[in-house]
Scaffold this motif. Structure first.
Motif, PDB file in Angstrom:
ATOM      1  N   LEU A 266       0.829  -1.212   0.000  1.00 36.27           N
ATOM      2  CA  LEU A 266       0.000   0.000   0.000  1.00 36.27           C
ATOM      3  C   LEU A 266       0.863   1.261   0.000  1.00 36.27           C
ATOM      4  N   LEU A 267       1.935   1.256   0.782  1.00 34.22           N
ATOM      5  CA  LEU A 267       2.800   2.435   0.831  1.00 34.22           C
ATOM      6  C   LEU A 267       3.458   2.691  -0.522  1.00 34.22           C
ATOM      7  N   ILE A 268       3.935   1.646  -1.173  1.00 30.77           N
ATOM      8  CA  ILE A 268       4.584   1.815  -2.478  1.00 30.77           C
ATOM      9  C   ILE A 268       3.571   2.280  -3.513  1.00 30.77           C
ATOM     10  N   ALA A 269       2.359   1.721  -3.469  1.00 30.96           N
ATOM     11  CA  ALA A 269       1.329   2.144  -4.415  1.00 30.96           C
ATOM     12  C   ALA A 269       0.912   3.584  -4.158  1.00 30.96           C
ATOM     13  N   PHE A 270       0.857   3.996  -2.892  1.00 31.91           N
ATOM     14  CA  PHE A 270       0.464   5.367  -2.568  1.00 31.91           C
ATOM     15  C   PHE A 270       1.494   6.371  -3.055  1.00 31.91           C
ATOM     16  N   SER A 271       2.772   5.938  -3.123  1.00 33.93           N
ATOM     17  CA  SER A 271       3.800   6.842  -3.632  1.00 33.93           C
ATOM     18  C   SER A 271       3.582   7.175  -5.105  1.00 33.93           C
ATOM     19  N   SER A 272       2.873   6.296  -5.827  1.00 33.70           N
ATOM     20  CA  SER A 272       2.539   6.582  -7.229  1.00 33.70           C
ATOM     21  C   SER A 272       1.291   7.434  -7.317  1.00 33.70           C
ATOM     22  N   SER A 273       0.212   6.980  -6.662  1.00 32.49           N
ATOM     23  CA  SER A 273      -1.034   7.748  -6.660  1.00 32.49           C
ATOM     24  C   SER A 273      -1.988   7.144  -5.643  1.00 32.49           C
ATOM     25  N   PRO A 274      -2.877   7.944  -5.046  1.00 33.68           N
ATOM     26  CA  PRO A 274      -3.873   7.384  -4.135  1.00 33.68           C
ATOM     27  C   PRO A 274      -4.803   6.389  -4.824  1.00 33.68           C
ATOM     28  N   GLU A 275      -5.071   6.606  -6.117  1.00 36.75           N
ATOM     29  CA  GLU A 275      -5.937   5.688  -6.847  1.00 36.75           C
ATOM     30  C   GLU A 275      -5.318   4.295  -6.922  1.00 36.75           C
ATOM     31  N   GLN A 276      -4.005   4.239  -7.188  1.00 37.79           N
ATOM     32  CA  GLN A 276      -3.346   2.939  -7.252  1.00 37.79           C
ATOM     33  C   GLN A 276      -3.341   2.264  -5.879  1.00 37.79           C
ATOM     34  N   ALA A 277      -3.191   3.055  -4.815  1.00 37.80           N
ATOM     35  CA  ALA A 277      -3.258   2.483  -3.467  1.00 37.80           C
ATOM     36  C   ALA A 277      -4.636   1.878  -3.209  1.00 37.80           C
ATOM     37  N   LEU A 278      -5.681   2.536  -3.712  1.00 33.32           N
ATOM     38  CA  LEU A 278      -7.028   1.996  -3.557  1.00 33.32           C
ATOM     39  C   LEU A 278      -7.173   0.672  -4.306  1.00 33.32           C
ATOM     40  N   TYR A 279      -6.601   0.595  -5.506  1.00 31.86           N
ATOM     41  CA  TYR A 279      -6.657  -0.648  -6.267  1.00 31.86           C
ATOM     42  C   TYR A 279      -5.893  -1.765  -5.551  1.00 31.86           C
ATOM     43  N   VAL A 280      -4.755  -1.417  -4.950  1.00 30.46           N
ATOM     44  CA  VAL A 280      -3.986  -2.418  -4.210  1.00 30.46           C
ATOM     45  C   VAL A 280      -4.773  -2.897  -2.991  1.00 30.46           C
ATOM     46  N   LEU A 281      -5.452  -1.964  -2.311  1.00 32.19           N
ATOM     47  CA  LEU A 281      -6.280  -2.346  -1.170  1.00 32.19           C
ATOM     48  C   LEU A 281      -7.387  -3.302  -1.598  1.00 32.19           C
ATOM     49  N   LEU A 282      -8.018  -3.001  -2.727  1.00 32.85           N
ATOM     50  CA  LEU A 282      -9.059  -3.895  -3.254  1.00 32.85           C
ATOM     51  C   LEU A 282      -8.472  -5.240  -3.651  1.00 32.85           C
ATOM     52  N   LEU A 283      -7.244  -5.215  -4.205  1.00 37.67           N
ATOM     53  CA  LEU A 283      -6.593  -6.467  -4.583  1.00 37.67           C
ATOM     54  C   LEU A 283      -6.357  -7.353  -3.371  1.00 37.67           C
ATOM     55  N   PHE A 284      -5.795  -6.793  -2.304  1.00 31.61           N
ATOM     56  CA  PHE A 284      -5.534  -7.594  -1.106  1.00 31.61           C
ATOM     57  C   PHE A 284      -6.839  -8.057  -0.470  1.00 31.61           C
ATOM     58  N   GLY A 285      -7.879  -7.209  -0.525  1.00 31.74           N
ATOM     59  CA  GLY A 285      -9.175  -7.643  -0.020  1.00 31.74           C
ATOM     60  C   GLY A 285      -9.725  -8.808  -0.827  1.00 31.74           C
ATOM     61  N   GLY A 286      -9.577  -8.744  -2.155  1.00 28.45           N
ATOM     62  CA  GLY A 286     -10.037  -9.840  -2.996  1.00 28.45           C
ATOM     63  C   GLY A 286      -9.251 -11.117  -2.760  1.00 28.45           C
ATOM     64  N   ILE A 287      -7.935 -10.980  -2.588  1.00 25.24           N
ATOM     65  CA  ILE A 287      -7.113 -12.164  -2.326  1.00 25.24           C
ATOM     66  C   ILE A 287      -7.529 -12.818  -1.009  1.00 25.24           C
ATOM     67  N   GLN A 288      -7.800 -11.997   0.004  1.00 21.17           N
ATOM     68  CA  GLN A 288      -8.220 -12.561   1.281  1.00 21.17           C
ATOM     69  C   GLN A 288      -9.589 -13.232   1.188  1.00 21.17           C
ATOM     70  N   LEU A 289     -10.468 -12.678   0.351  1.00 20.46           N
ATOM     71  CA  LEU A 289     -11.766 -13.329   0.143  1.00 20.46           C
ATOM     72  C   LEU A 289     -11.592 -14.686  -0.529  1.00 20.46           C
ATOM     73  N   VAL A 290     -10.747 -14.719  -1.564  1.00 23.27           N
ATOM     74  CA  VAL A 290     -10.497 -15.985  -2.252  1.00 23.27           C
ATOM     75  C   VAL A 290      -9.837 -16.985  -1.311  1.00 23.27           C
ATOM     76  N   GLN A 291      -8.842 -16.501  -0.535  1.00 20.75           N
ATOM     77  CA  GLN A 291      -8.166 -17.379   0.418  1.00 20.75           C
ATOM     78  C   GLN A 291      -9.122 -17.877   1.502  1.00 20.75           C
ATOM     79  N   GLY A 292      -9.933 -16.954   2.041  1.00 13.50           N
ATOM     80  CA  GLY A 292     -10.781 -17.306   3.172  1.00 13.50           C
ATOM     81  C   GLY A 292     -11.985 -18.142   2.817  1.00 13.50           C
ATOM     82  N   TYR A 293     -12.540 -17.947   1.611  1.00 16.19           N
ATOM     83  CA  TYR A 293     -13.790 -18.626   1.259  1.00 16.19           C
ATOM     84  C   TYR A 293     -13.632 -19.704   0.200  1.00 16.19           C
ATOM     85  N   LEU A 294     -12.452 -19.833  -0.400  1.00 18.35           N
ATOM     86  CA  LEU A 294     -12.272 -20.849  -1.429  1.00 18.35           C
ATOM     87  C   LEU A 294     -11.049 -21.723  -1.150  1.00 18.35           C
ATOM     88  N   VAL A 295      -9.866 -21.097  -1.070  1.00 18.53           N
ATOM     89  CA  VAL A 295      -8.627 -21.877  -0.955  1.00 18.53           C
ATOM     90  C   VAL A 295      -8.531 -22.570   0.399  1.00 18.53           C
TER      91      VAL A 295
END
Length: 366
Positions: A266-295
């Motif tokens: 998140l910190l590295i993505a925020f250094s590029s833009s707040p929008e990219q940090a938001l996408y990274v946050l959504l990515l990690f949230g999606g990965i945790q959903l896949v991990q928690g409810y499927l894998v």
């Protein structure tokens, strides 16, 4: 006059009372000395437990090789597993070492800069200024992280100490896995003869539980690392490979590990833009959903399932006592405690027909 009122009987009764007092005092002193020894030798005990974990993993992998390749010799199958593991690690390190070294150096420079950018961005909002005033500065955070590094080890501290810990785990784990029956027999001899058969059952169940958990966790770590690297690369986040490796390694720590892995991304993505940090946050949230409810549910069906609240509680407890190493090893130690409680207390003392965690999962799968 009865014998119990004679001076000889009184003297015998007094000696018996003193004997009981001395015995109780001795037991109490031995208990306190044992607790003190465990407290002062906690780091060494954690290192030994890590060696046993690695040995159990080697045992499980060599068992798979024996079944799939129909290798009769345990020594040969273990040698194949060790050769393949070291070969893969060596080849991967040789191929990716330059890129990882460059990315690690870049990460050390980017994170402090990203922290300053985050603070500067948040200071634009008046409601957050009071919160920022209470937060430590970037230099203080760096000093705190540096102070945590020595406490994150198992026995030795520092960078060279971490390499020493890894070397001990590797070689001791191989020795344990080469002749496990030698060490099992030594532990069983410490138990009274009429309890040795039960002790072997308990040790075998602990080994089966840890091997199933380790195989499942290894698969989960691999999936988490691949999904993180691919997702960050698709989003155009720098250092995607290194951040994916960090996410995969930290996935060894349930619940807390993924949160720790997401912070630098998140910190590295925020250094590029707040929008990219938001996408990274959504990515990690999606990965945790896949991990928690499927894998993880699919993996738990074939391994063991530990209640989430119990895992978090044990992480807090072991982390308070043993530091970061206790947090990392809290889940397998919890699995061992569950087996001991179920078999030695619930089954043997209470008489309830409750299955250990690995057997419960096997029955649920069937």
């Amino acid at each position: 006059m009865s014998d119990e009122h004679t001076p000889q009987a009184a003297d015998t009764s007094q000696r018996g009372f003193l004997h009981r007092v001395v015995l109780m005092d001795g037991i109490a002193a031995l208990f306190l000395l044992t607790l003190a020894g465990l407290w002062f030798a906690a780091d060494a005990l954690l290192l030994i437990f890590a060696c046993v974990l690695f040995a159990v993993l080697l045992q499980a992998l060599s068992g798979i090789v024996q079944r799939r390749l129909r290798v009769r010799s345990h020594t040969l199958s273990l040698a194949l597993v060790v050769f393949l593991l070291f070969g893969l690690l060596g080849a991967g390190g040789w191929l990716m070492a330059p890129q990882l070294s460059e990315q690690a150096a870049h990460l050390a420079k980017v994170v402090p800069t990203s922290l300053e950018q985050v603070r500067a961005e948040l200071e634009r909002y008046p409601r957050l200024r009071s919160l920022l005033a209470e937060m430590p500065s970037t230099a203080q955070i760096g000093r705190q992280l540096a102070a945590m590094v020595p406490n994150a080890g198992l026995f030795f501290s520092g960078v060279l100490g971490a390499l020493g810990n890894v070397a001990i785990i590797l070689f001791a784990g191989i020795y344990f896995a080469a002749k496990p029956q030698l060490y099992i027999d030594g532990m069983v001899r410490l138990v009274p003869p009429h309890k040795r058969a039960r002790a072997r059952e308990v040790l075998a169940e602990i080994g089966a539980t840890l091997s199933k958990w380790l195989l499942g966790k290894s698969l989960s770590m691999l999936v988490a690392g691949i999904m993180t690297s691919v997702g960050l690369a698709l989003l155009g986040v720098p250092l995607a490979l290194l951040l994916g490796i960090i996410a995969g390694l930290l996935d060894f720590i349930p619940y807390l590990g993924p949160l720790m892995a997401g912070v630098p991304a998140l910190l590295i993505a925020f250094s590029s833009s707040p929008e990219q940090a938001l996408y990274v946050l959504l990515l990690f949230g999606g990965i945790q959903l896949v991990q928690g409810y499927l894998v993880e549910p699919l993996i738990d069906q074939r391994t063991i399932s530990i209640p989430p609240a119990l895992t978090i509680a044990m992480q807090l407890m072991f982390g308070t006592v043993f530091g970061m190493a206790g947090v990392a090893l809290a889940t397998p130690m919890t699995a061992v405690l569950m087996v001991l409680v179920v078999m030695l207390y619930v089954q043997d003392v209470l008489g309830d027909r409750v299955k250990p965690p690995a057997q419960q999962t096997a029955e649920a799968k069937d």
